[in-house]
Design a protein around this motif. Sequence first.
Motif, short mmCIF file in Angstrom:
data_model
loop_
_atom_site.label_atom_id
_atom_site.label_comp_id
_atom_site.label_asym_id
_atom_site.label_seq_id
_atom_site.Cartn_x
_atom_site.Cartn_y
_atom_site.Cartn_z
N VAL A 11 -2.38 -7.77 5.80
CA VAL A 11 -0.99 -7.89 5.36
C VAL A 11 -0.58 -6.64 4.58
N ARG A 12 -1.46 -6.21 3.68
CA ARG A 12 -1.16 -5.04 2.84
C ARG A 12 -1.16 -3.74 3.64
N ASP A 13 -2.06 -3.66 4.63
CA ASP A 13 -2.29 -2.39 5.30
C ASP A 13 -1.46 -2.17 6.57
N CYS A 14 -0.80 -3.18 7.08
CA CYS A 14 -0.03 -2.99 8.31
C CYS A 14 1.07 -1.96 8.09
N PRO A 15 1.10 -0.87 8.84
CA PRO A 15 2.08 0.19 8.61
C PRO A 15 3.52 -0.21 8.86
N THR A 16 3.73 -1.23 9.71
CA THR A 16 5.09 -1.66 10.02
C THR A 16 5.45 -2.97 9.33
N ARG A 17 4.57 -3.43 8.44
CA ARG A 17 4.78 -4.71 7.74
C ARG A 17 4.98 -5.86 8.72
N ASN A 18 4.19 -5.83 9.75
CA ASN A 18 4.31 -6.81 10.83
C ASN A 18 3.47 -8.07 10.59
N ILE A 19 2.62 -8.03 9.57
CA ILE A 19 1.71 -9.14 9.33
C ILE A 19 2.06 -9.80 8.00
N SER A 20 2.08 -11.11 7.99
CA SER A 20 2.42 -11.86 6.79
C SER A 20 1.54 -13.10 6.69
N GLU A 21 1.61 -13.77 5.56
CA GLU A 21 0.91 -15.04 5.40
C GLU A 21 1.93 -16.12 5.08
N SER A 22 1.87 -17.21 5.80
CA SER A 22 2.80 -18.31 5.59
C SER A 22 2.06 -19.63 5.73
N ALA A 23 2.20 -20.47 4.73
CA ALA A 23 1.56 -21.79 4.74
C ALA A 23 0.07 -21.68 5.01
N GLY A 24 -0.54 -20.66 4.40
CA GLY A 24 -1.98 -20.49 4.55
C GLY A 24 -2.43 -19.91 5.87
N GLN A 25 -1.47 -19.43 6.68
CA GLN A 25 -1.80 -18.86 7.98
C GLN A 25 -1.39 -17.39 8.03
N ILE A 26 -2.22 -16.56 8.66
CA ILE A 26 -1.88 -15.17 8.89
C ILE A 26 -1.01 -15.10 10.14
N ALA B 117 -10.02 -2.69 10.91
CA ALA B 117 -10.25 -2.56 9.47
C ALA B 117 -10.54 -3.89 8.79
N CYS B 118 -10.45 -4.99 9.52
CA CYS B 118 -10.73 -6.30 8.92
C CYS B 118 -12.19 -6.35 8.48
N PRO B 119 -12.47 -6.60 7.21
CA PRO B 119 -13.85 -6.60 6.72
C PRO B 119 -14.72 -7.69 7.33
N ASN B 120 -14.10 -8.74 7.84
CA ASN B 120 -14.86 -9.85 8.43
C ASN B 120 -14.71 -9.93 9.95
N GLN B 121 -14.04 -8.91 10.53
CA GLN B 121 -13.78 -8.90 11.97
C GLN B 121 -13.19 -10.23 12.42
N ALA B 122 -12.25 -10.70 11.63
CA ALA B 122 -11.68 -12.03 11.85
C ALA B 122 -10.41 -12.02 12.69
N ILE B 123 -9.92 -10.83 13.06
CA ILE B 123 -8.71 -10.75 13.87
C ILE B 123 -9.10 -10.48 15.31
N GLN B 124 -8.69 -11.36 16.20
CA GLN B 124 -9.03 -11.22 17.60
C GLN B 124 -7.77 -11.20 18.46
N ALA B 125 -7.92 -10.62 19.64
CA ALA B 125 -6.80 -10.49 20.56
C ALA B 125 -6.97 -11.43 21.74
N LYS B 126 -5.91 -12.13 22.06
CA LYS B 126 -5.89 -12.99 23.25
C LYS B 126 -5.29 -12.24 24.42
N ASN B 127 -4.24 -11.47 24.16
CA ASN B 127 -3.59 -10.70 25.21
C ASN B 127 -4.14 -9.28 25.23
N LEU B 128 -4.42 -8.77 26.41
CA LEU B 128 -4.94 -7.41 26.57
C LEU B 128 -6.18 -7.19 25.72
N ALA B 129 -7.04 -8.20 25.69
CA ALA B 129 -8.23 -8.15 24.85
C ALA B 129 -9.17 -7.02 25.24
#
Length: 297
Positions: free
Chosen positions: A206-221, A236-248
């Motif tokens: 959330v902090r590092d997205c250059p276009t401010r495209n990521i947010s947290e709402s109701a406990g969800q990224i 850059a995710c320290p836990n490699q917790a962000i995954q891609a479904k499209n164009l993976a």
Amino acid sequence: MKKIGIFYFSGTGNTEIVARLLTKAYRRRQIEVACIRMEAVVNQQTPLVLDDFDLIGVGHPVLGFGASGIAERFVKMLPAGSGKTAFVFKTASSPHYVNHGASDVIIRAMAKKGYQVFHNSIIAMPCNFFVKYDDRLNKQLYQAAVKKVEVIAAQTAAGQANKLKFNPLLRGFLRLVYYGEEHFGARFFAQGLHTTAACNHCKKCVRDCPTRNISESAGQICFGSDCIWCMRCVYACPNQAIQAKNLAGCVLHPYTGGFNIEAILNDPQIDENFVTASSKGYYKHLINYFREDSSIK
């Protein structure tokens, strides 16, 4: 020369590496340098003040044969140049001429504002998109970048011009590819991003997205549609917790360039002799690139 201002955008760290190497190279020449992230200016976190700089440097990665939306937004914010000199540097997975024109739009925009862009260069760095380079090649590219940055620093400090050959007939086609990738491909990619159970809600993305495209709402990224496909959140995710479904398939596992390159630089078991004078196939085009700084014979 009294002071240089380097403004750069870096998605996954490759351009930031080059910007920092340039900063060190200028300081060794007793030149004062300020190194500033473009997104800090674009997102109005850092004021854009150019009066103190004798020379302006603009650095960006090549994203879809273009300079990225962040770089273009930054240039639009520039005040009138009134003849101020500037240089541009870009990083790409290949120094191939199809990438040479990636800075064309921002160079022309800067010229219209009165900046004299006399030096244009490209530095090959680890690929972070679809094709995973061997760690030996990543290390070799970094070692070559160190030498090439010294040349860029010497030339720009002396006011020596450098031009990149580019076929103007490709300009319109590559611009169309860039537009499609950043405006449609990136949006589709972002629609498929999600976090796994490994997410601890540190909000680094959330902090590092250059276009401010990521947010947290109701406990969800949550991932919006203003994505430029820079891949920073994923790598850059320290836990490699962000995954891609499209164009993976564009995501590399693991990505050992950019932010993560220190691991291979400090590993003595990894040599930097991947591309040699006898290399064939895709990597053959890198032979002359490495020969320029005597990395291979």
